[in-house]
Design a protein around this motif. Structure first.
Motif, short mmCIF file in Angstrom:
data_model
loop_
_atom_site.label_atom_id
_atom_site.label_comp_id
_atom_site.label_asym_id
_atom_site.label_seq_id
_atom_site.Cartn_x
_atom_site.Cartn_y
_atom_site.Cartn_z
N ILE A 192 1.89 -3.25 -4.75
CA ILE A 192 1.53 -2.69 -3.44
C ILE A 192 0.15 -3.13 -2.97
CG2 ILE A 192 3.00 -0.67 -3.79
CD1 ILE A 192 0.36 0.95 -4.18
N ILE A 193 -0.46 -4.08 -3.67
CA ILE A 193 -1.76 -4.60 -3.25
C ILE A 193 -1.74 -5.09 -1.79
CG2 ILE A 193 -3.34 -6.54 -3.59
CD1 ILE A 193 -3.15 -6.04 -6.59
N PRO A 194 -0.65 -5.71 -1.31
CA PRO A 194 -0.64 -6.13 0.10
C PRO A 194 -0.78 -4.97 1.09
CG PRO A 194 1.05 -7.29 -1.13
CD PRO A 194 0.52 -6.22 -2.04
N ASN A 195 -0.57 -3.74 0.63
CA ASN A 195 -0.65 -2.58 1.52
C ASN A 195 -2.08 -2.03 1.65
OD1 ASN A 195 2.11 -2.75 1.77
ND2 ASN A 195 2.53 -1.13 0.28
N MET A 196 -3.05 -2.69 1.04
CA MET A 196 -4.41 -2.14 1.04
C MET A 196 -5.01 -2.05 2.44
SD MET A 196 -6.45 -3.41 -2.36
CE MET A 196 -6.25 -5.17 -2.07
N ALA A 197 -4.51 -2.81 3.39
CA ALA A 197 -5.04 -2.75 4.75
C ALA A 197 -4.62 -1.48 5.48
CB ALA A 197 -4.58 -3.97 5.54
N LEU A 198 -3.61 -0.80 4.93
CA LEU A 198 -3.07 0.39 5.59
C LEU A 198 -3.66 1.66 5.00
CD1 LEU A 198 0.69 -0.67 5.66
CD2 LEU A 198 -1.04 -1.04 7.44
N TYR A 199 -3.85 2.69 5.83
CA TYR A 199 -4.27 3.97 5.31
C TYR A 199 -3.19 4.55 4.39
CZ TYR A 199 -8.23 4.34 8.52
OH TYR A 199 -9.41 4.14 9.17
N PRO A 200 -3.60 5.32 3.39
CA PRO A 200 -2.61 5.90 2.47
C PRO A 200 -1.78 7.00 3.13
CG PRO A 200 -4.80 6.74 1.99
CD PRO A 200 -4.99 5.66 3.01
N ASP A 201 -0.70 7.36 2.48
CA ASP A 201 0.13 8.49 2.93
C ASP A 201 -0.68 9.77 2.70
OD1 ASP A 201 1.96 10.48 3.38
OD2 ASP A 201 3.16 10.06 1.59
N ASP A 202 -1.17 10.36 3.76
CA ASP A 202 -2.05 11.52 3.62
C ASP A 202 -1.31 12.78 3.16
OD1 ASP A 202 -4.80 12.34 3.78
OD2 ASP A 202 -4.24 13.61 5.48
N SER A 203 0.02 12.75 3.23
CA SER A 203 0.78 13.88 2.68
C SER A 203 0.88 13.79 1.16
CB SER A 203 2.19 13.90 3.28
OG SER A 203 2.98 12.85 2.73
N MET A 204 0.61 12.58 0.63
CA MET A 204 0.65 12.34 -0.81
C MET A 204 1.98 12.76 -1.42
SD MET A 204 -3.20 13.57 -1.80
CE MET A 204 -4.54 13.37 -0.63
N LEU A 205 3.05 12.51 -0.68
CA LEU A 205 4.37 13.02 -1.03
C LEU A 205 4.83 12.57 -2.42
CD1 LEU A 205 6.87 14.59 -0.09
CD2 LEU A 205 7.75 12.45 0.86
N LYS A 206 4.69 11.29 -2.72
CA LYS A 206 5.20 10.78 -4.00
C LYS A 206 4.49 11.45 -5.18
CE LYS A 206 6.21 6.52 -6.55
NZ LYS A 206 6.19 5.03 -6.52
N LEU A 207 3.17 11.54 -5.11
CA LEU A 207 2.43 12.16 -6.21
C LEU A 207 2.71 13.65 -6.30
CD1 LEU A 207 0.43 12.12 -8.49
CD2 LEU A 207 -1.44 12.18 -6.83
#
Length: 364
Positions: A56-71
């Motif tokens: 998921i390194i290519p996704n570093m330009a995007l803000y994270p999922d602020d709901s943190m659903l997966k975790l």
């Protein structure tokens, strides 16, 4: 320039020296430096985590999922809880900061052990609260209760296993203690090293869901920085009643956990086999420290963590010994700042520990 007066009596927290600093100061090659000061997992993190983060390194330009659903899904599965019982922080110390600002102010008292995690005091001073400490080095719950009755604290911090000493509280005694505390006093149970304690002694194992089910005024803290080997990713969490979590969320900044950190923590929970193997190796190597302390005729506090605290005798000085080890490329934690003539040593790999014994035996 004038600053907030509350900052005048706050000492900056001193983290364990990084390898890069020792390279610069002493000209030692990085390969010759052993860091046993910050209680990191010497075996790193699960290979599954490394693989998942790389994808998921290519996704570093995007803000994270602020709901943190997966975790949150992973944590609720692990602890049989609901999302409303969880808050995620940049390390569990960020959750401690939320707790302090939500519950305490300059009229509050904060009760903690005489020797314990330094950030409790630092965050208490952020809000101008008064700090109340026990006299005993290890957690004495009778003493805690006496001071609770005397001072009526807003928050009680119980660190089990305790940092930097390594001792742990029996779960039955902990539950009995909390039952005697009124619902307007927040009890913080800091379980940063709980994975180690639960492995070593089931009587020390704390189940966060039991705390939440039984008490409205308790918050349990956990982290991925220790047993899960993700100290560099900075992910911790708090587990509590819905009412407490709602208040803490008012203080949480948006996007406080990175995309890579969320992925790393989520996948780390899926590889319990890796974690358990690391913990088993930890206690296997810890026996060597116990033998070393016996040979050197120095005291060692029984540890339920991934570190040991070696208490030196009157002819030895923890600062001098720590500095002498540092000049040899061995980084340990001097506990003189905690009022102890002692050093705290992370239990490393077999090779790292052998190096410590080799160097320390020349100084102790």
């Amino acid at each position: 320039m004038k600053f907030n007066k509350k900052l005048q009596n706050i000492k900056t927290y001193e983290a364990g020296k990084p390898i890069e600093l020792v390279v610069r100061e002493f000209g030692i090659e990085p390969k010759d430096i052993v860091k046993l000061a910050s209680n990191e997992n010497p075996y790193g993190c699960s290979p599954k985590v490394q693989s998942a983060v790389a994808k998921i390194i290519p996704n570093m330009a995007l803000y994270p999922d602020d709901s943190m659903l997966k975790l949150k899904n992973a944590l609720t599965k692990k602890y049989a809880l609901e999302h409303k019982n969880l808050i995620i922080g940049s390390g569990s110390d960020q959750v401690i900061e939320f707790i302090m600002h939500a519950k305490a102010d300059e009229n509050s008292k904060i009760l903690m052990n005489s020797v314990t995690f330094a950030m409790y005091e630092i965050y208490a001073k952020h809000v101008g609260a008064e700090i109340v400490r026990t006299a005993s080095q290890e957690h004495d719950l009778d003493e805690f209760y006496g001071l609770y009755k005397e001072t009526n604290p807003a928050i009680i911090f119980l660190c089990t296993p305790n940092n930097p000493t390594g001792d742990a509280i029996d779960t039955d005694k902990l539950m009995e203690f909390i039952e005697k505390i009124d619902n307007d006093t927040l009890v913080v149970v800091d379980g940063a090293y709980m994975e180690y304690a639960a492995y070593k002694d089931k009587s020390k194992k704390i189940m966060p869901q039991e705390l939440v089910e039984k008490f409205e005024n308790v918050i349990y803290l956990g982290t991925f920085s220790k047993a899960y080997g993700l100290g560099g990713m900075r992910v911790g969490y708090g587990i509590s009643s819905e009412n407490i979590i709602k208040e803490l969320y008012k203080l949480r900044p948006p996007f406080n956990i990175t995309t890579l950190s969320l992925e790393a923590a989520s996948v780390a929970l899926e590889d319990e086999e890796f974690v358990n193997n690391c913990i088993a190796l930890n206690f296997q190597e810890m026996k060597r420290y116990e033998e070393f302390a016996n040979e050197q005729k120095i005291d060692i506090i029984e540890s339920y963590t991934n570190f040991v605290t070696l208490c030196l005798n009157n002819t030895q000085n923890s600062t001098e010994i720590s500095n002498a080890l540092l000049r040899k490329g061995m980084i340990v934690r001097d506990l003189s700042g905690y009022g102890m003539n002692a050093i705290r040593v992370t239990v490393g790999t077999k090779e790292q520990n052998s190096r410590f014994f080799e160097l320390a035996s020349l100084l102790l």
